[in-house]
Design a protein around this motif. Sequence first.
Motif, PDB file in Angstrom:
ATOM      1  N   VAL A  17     -58.778 -23.960 -26.371  1.00  0.00           N
ATOM      2  CA  VAL A  17     -60.147 -24.206 -25.885  1.00  0.00           C
ATOM      3  C   VAL A  17     -60.989 -24.771 -27.012  1.00  0.00           C
ATOM      4  O   VAL A  17     -61.782 -25.695 -26.827  1.00  0.00           O
ATOM      5  N   VAL A  18     -60.796 -24.246 -28.229  1.00  0.00           N
ATOM      6  CA  VAL A  18     -61.531 -24.764 -29.384  1.00  0.00           C
ATOM      7  C   VAL A  18     -61.126 -26.196 -29.671  1.00  0.00           C
ATOM      8  O   VAL A  18     -61.955 -27.083 -29.885  1.00  0.00           O
ATOM      9  N   ASP A  95     -58.187 -32.434 -19.086  1.00  0.00           N
ATOM     10  CA  ASP A  95     -58.643 -31.365 -19.986  1.00  0.00           C
ATOM     11  C   ASP A  95     -59.370 -30.273 -19.217  1.00  0.00           C
ATOM     12  O   ASP A  95     -59.153 -29.080 -19.446  1.00  0.00           O
ATOM     13  N   GLU A  96     -60.235 -30.683 -18.302  1.00  0.00           N
ATOM     14  CA  GLU A  96     -60.994 -29.708 -17.515  1.00  0.00           C
ATOM     15  C   GLU A  96     -60.071 -28.858 -16.651  1.00  0.00           C
ATOM     16  O   GLU A  96     -60.234 -27.630 -16.547  1.00  0.00           O
ATOM     17  N   SER A  97     -59.103 -29.507 -16.037  1.00  0.00           N
ATOM     18  CA  SER A  97     -58.162 -28.800 -15.187  1.00  0.00           C
ATOM     19  C   SER A  97     -57.357 -27.782 -15.989  1.00  0.00           C
ATOM     20  O   SER A  97     -57.158 -26.639 -15.558  1.00  0.00           O
ATOM     21  N   LYS A 100     -59.410 -24.797 -16.916  1.00  0.00           N
ATOM     22  CA  LYS A 100     -59.596 -23.910 -15.767  1.00  0.00           C
ATOM     23  C   LYS A 100     -58.336 -23.072 -15.528  1.00  0.00           C
ATOM     24  O   LYS A 100     -58.416 -21.902 -15.143  1.00  0.00           O
ATOM     25  N   LEU A 101     -57.182 -23.670 -15.773  1.00  0.00           N
ATOM     26  CA  LEU A 101     -55.935 -22.924 -15.614  1.00  0.00           C
ATOM     27  C   LEU A 101     -55.887 -21.768 -16.617  1.00  0.00           C
ATOM     28  O   LEU A 101     -55.526 -20.642 -16.264  1.00  0.00           O
ATOM     29  N   LYS A 102     -56.259 -22.042 -17.856  1.00  0.00           N
ATOM     30  CA  LYS A 102     -56.247 -20.998 -18.890  1.00  0.00           C
ATOM     31  C   LYS A 102     -57.159 -19.840 -18.494  1.00  0.00           C
ATOM     32  O   LYS A 102     -56.805 -18.664 -18.669  1.00  0.00           O
ATOM     33  N   THR A 103     -58.305 -20.182 -17.954  1.00  0.00           N
ATOM     34  CA  THR A 103     -59.264 -19.149 -17.533  1.00  0.00           C
ATOM     35  C   THR A 103     -58.729 -18.320 -16.377  1.00  0.00           C
ATOM     36  O   THR A 103     -59.006 -17.117 -16.273  1.00  0.00           O
ATOM     37  N   SER A 104     -57.938 -18.957 -15.500  1.00  0.00           N
ATOM     38  CA  SER A 104     -57.457 -18.265 -14.302  1.00  0.00           C
ATOM     39  C   SER A 104     -56.253 -17.373 -14.551  1.00  0.00           C
ATOM     40  O   SER A 104     -55.940 -16.509 -13.724  1.00  0.00           O
ATOM     41  N   MET A 105     -55.565 -17.570 -15.668  1.00  0.00           N
ATOM     42  CA  MET A 105     -54.319 -16.843 -15.892  1.00  0.00           C
ATOM     43  C   MET A 105     -54.542 -15.332 -15.885  1.00  0.00           C
ATOM     44  O   MET A 105     -55.451 -14.811 -16.522  1.00  0.00           O
TER      45      MET A 105
END
Length: 464
Positions: A17-18, A95-97, A100-105
């Motif tokens: 994310v960074v 990148d946005e997608s 969002k995947l990382k956040t949803s895991m």
Amino acid sequence: MQSSRKWMFACLCMLMVVLTACGGGGQTATGNGAAEAAAPTESAAKPAESAGPVKVVWWHAMSGELGGVVDELVKQFNDSQDEVEVEAVFQGTYDESLNKLKTSMGSGTGPTLIQTYEIGSRFMIDSGAITPVQQFIDGESYDVSHLEENILGYYTFDDRLYSMPFNTSNPILYYNKDAFKKAGLDPENPPTTYEEVEKAAKTLTEGSMTGGSFAIYGWFMEQLLANQGAELLNNSNGRAGMADQAQLGSPAAVSTLEWWKKMVDEGTLLNLGRKTDDTKKAFAAGQVAMTLDSTASLRGIVQAAEGKFEVGTAPLPKPAAADADKGGVVVGGASLWILNDRPEEEQQAAWKFIKFLAEPKTQAYWHVNTGYFPITKEAYNEDLVKENLKKYPQFQTAIDQLHGTKLTPATQGAVMGVFPEARQLTETAIEEALTGAAKPQDALDRASAEITQKIQEYNSTVAQ
């Protein structure tokens, strides 16, 4: 094991994310102990049978007209059977997608299937969040011989296919045939070497016409190196083990940037910055006679020039001294990944949809309506593709270039977990050299050192 995987993925997410916030733009478990994806098992709990079809949520990054084609393919699939229902959901840029995947895991809110750009491959595998499609291939002895080997090559690691290619392209040289005729150059014999491009650019530069313009795009540098058989990273481009050193300061990269800069300094090549849209507009307006761009842009470029001049296409150039038997192009684009935190029934349903997308008729429709390569060889036998090739014969260059590429670590493509930022650093180095802020060697060495540092920081977060 599961808690270890979640911890590792959390570390990766915080780092990535960074990194994407700093530079996101616009790609294996290689026997080195990288985390292996958890696979669906026979003992996995299966949901009770429902009256309706199995739902598959597909996150994609295709906007505008491309998004419309995606929706049509989903409709065709859903209408063709009643066992699986696919819901396509646009999630913004690649990148946005991915963010969002990382956040949803771990939340149970993520998709069953996600389209991720090729340079995200290293991260997707290291996350441990996916089921390699090789498991489904092996499970039913699915025949992959009908698929393009050079496209599969990018997404294959340790002889295992991890994701299924979807939208695929590579770069070619576009040129103004009318301008060539006017300048006394043979429009049917375009330049194919660095030296020939440089000579043609000088001849074409006259009055309001400049020889050419190449966007400052990291992908172009990667391709120009691969076309010489040069590798971007150590450890066979990160395919014989985790790469931990960038090789952007190599002689092949320096000589390429010096060639590029020489033409800019001489005024035979315009520097229009980092946006390929700007070079496309300049080419369509007759401001420049040559440009580099993706094969996926071919139809748009040809249509933009209609009524003004005829567009020609040529393979990506390479130095005259380069070994003719080495090099080629690396496929760009994106592929489809199946997430392993969804029920096995959903994963199998996603695999069924993936197989539909790989069918010749589906690939023919996708290719003709988007400009991306068919990943299925038999698609070229479809009347729709044959008719399209008659209308846009320039695409034959792209087909020949893909089929003429020999699969090596250089042309298979580099893999690293910080590829988006690496491209940004590469573009900064090119920009510094072209504007005279730094010598090509110094600019590339500095970028290479920064990329190496970022790679090593990323690698330290991956369980060995």
